[in-house]
Design a protein around this motif. Structure first.
Motif: not given
Length: 118
Positions: A46-48, A69-75, A106-108
């Motif tokens: 669920s998070v990339e 694009t996934p539902p949440a992305v962290v870069e 869920r990006a945290d």
């Protein structure tokens, strides 16, 4: 887990962490190592998490994504990722300073960091 993401040899990780200044090869090894550790500890899709140019991995249970694009992305950059993974930097500070870009549910990653064991 992507075939290229495997935890690295502990001796290689220790040597790369001790290197000052850190080379690009050290950063690549540590980035991929800690991404593999995250994928093992927080399986899901669920998070990339992206650390260009070295690695990207999908983690954390939740809404599964198969295309686009996934539902949440962290870069973030490699040094930020390594600092978060080792506990040298906390998530809130990284996000507040703009060193991390995070969007979606869920990006945290706070519940999953740091990744080093005492």
């Amino acid at each position: 887990m992507p075939p290229r993401l495997r935890p690295a040899d502990p001796a290689a990780v220790a040597a790369a962490l001790a290197a000052h200044p850190r080379t690009k090869a050290d950063s690549k090894l540590l980035t991929k190592h800690f991404m593999a550790v995250l994928a093992e500890r927080a399986p899901g899709r669920s998070v990339e998490v992206r650390v260009p140019p070295f690695a990207a991995v999908q983690v954390i249970e939740g809404v599964r994504h198969t295309r686009g694009t996934p539902p949440a992305v962290v870069e973030m950059d490699a040094e930020t990722w390594i600092a978060l993974a080792t506990g040298e930097l906390v998530w809130g500070d990284a996000e507040a300073s703009g060193r991390v870009t995070a969007s979606g549910q869920r990006a945290d990653l706070t519940p999953h960091l740091p990744l080093v064991e005492d």
